[in-house]
Design a protein around this motif. Structure first.
Motif, PDB file in Angstrom:
ATOM      1  N   GLY A  23      39.107  43.335  40.764  1.00 36.88           N
ATOM      2  CA  GLY A  23      39.096  43.251  42.213  1.00 36.88           C
ATOM      3  C   GLY A  23      40.190  42.354  42.759  1.00 36.88           C
ATOM      4  N   ALA A  24      40.124  42.110  44.055  1.00 32.79           N
ATOM      5  CA  ALA A  24      41.165  41.343  44.743  1.00 32.79           C
ATOM      6  C   ALA A  24      41.187  39.883  44.319  1.00 32.79           C
ATOM      7  N   GLY A  25      40.040  39.303  44.090  1.00 30.03           N
ATOM      8  CA  GLY A  25      39.970  37.906  43.685  1.00 30.03           C
ATOM      9  C   GLY A  25      39.056  37.744  42.487  1.00 30.03           C
ATOM     10  N   PHE A  26      39.455  36.907  41.553  1.00 26.99           N
ATOM     11  CA  PHE A  26      38.680  36.700  40.337  1.00 26.99           C
ATOM     12  C   PHE A  26      38.875  35.261  39.886  1.00 26.99           C
ATOM     13  N   VAL A  27      38.168  34.871  38.841  1.00 32.03           N
ATOM     14  CA  VAL A  27      38.211  33.490  38.361  1.00 32.03           C
ATOM     15  C   VAL A  27      38.736  33.467  36.929  1.00 32.03           C
TER      16      VAL A  27
END
Length: 143
Positions: free
Chosen positions: A27-31
């Motif tokens: 996705g657009a943001g991850f960790v």
């Protein structure tokens, strides 16, 4: 689900191409955070939130739990992909995983792992030699 093994190079600015097969699920943001065995763990936001809830439920009175939570969260960084499908890996995480040039990006079910190529080859060879013995210890898998 993430699976497969891909080889990529990290550039001089610390950017690494994430395999196209992994991008949509991340996705657009991850960790990205420190993983076990000196690799990096990469979690989609939803998976990270599930893991965060589990770690929050660990007993604060347990020194092992506190140490693990500190290690895991202090190394975590929210990341995203650029238009070329690359992630900028923070220098502290590159140092932890000894990422210098050649890297291996692998899918491990609910997460992605990033390894220095030499470290992955060493780990993979050692694990291959003991795969059958490990499988025997995991009797709950019913192989």
């Amino acid at each position: 689900m993430f699976m497969g093994e891909y080889q990529h190079s990290i550039d001089d600015k610390g950017r690494l191409i994430i395999p196209a097969k992994f991008r949509e699920e991340l996705g657009a943001g991850f960790v990205v955070t420190r993983g076990l065995d000196h690799c990096l763990f990469v979690y989609p936001r939803k998976e990270w939130e599930t893991l965060e809830a589990k770690l929050k439920s660990l007993p604060l009175t347990s020194s092992d739990a506190r140490a693990f939570v500190r290690f895991f969260f202090s190394g975590a960084s929210e990341c995203d992909l650029d238009k070329q499908g690359r992630v900028l890996i923070p220098s502290t995480l590159r140092e932890y995983a000894k990422l210098e040039r050649d890297c291996v990006v692998i899918g491990v079910s609910n997460r992605v792992e990033i390894w220095a190529k030499e470290a992955w080859e060493s780990y993979s060879n050692d694990a291959a030699d003991s795969f059958a013995a490990i499988a025997e210890k995991l009797t709950d898998l019913n192989f």
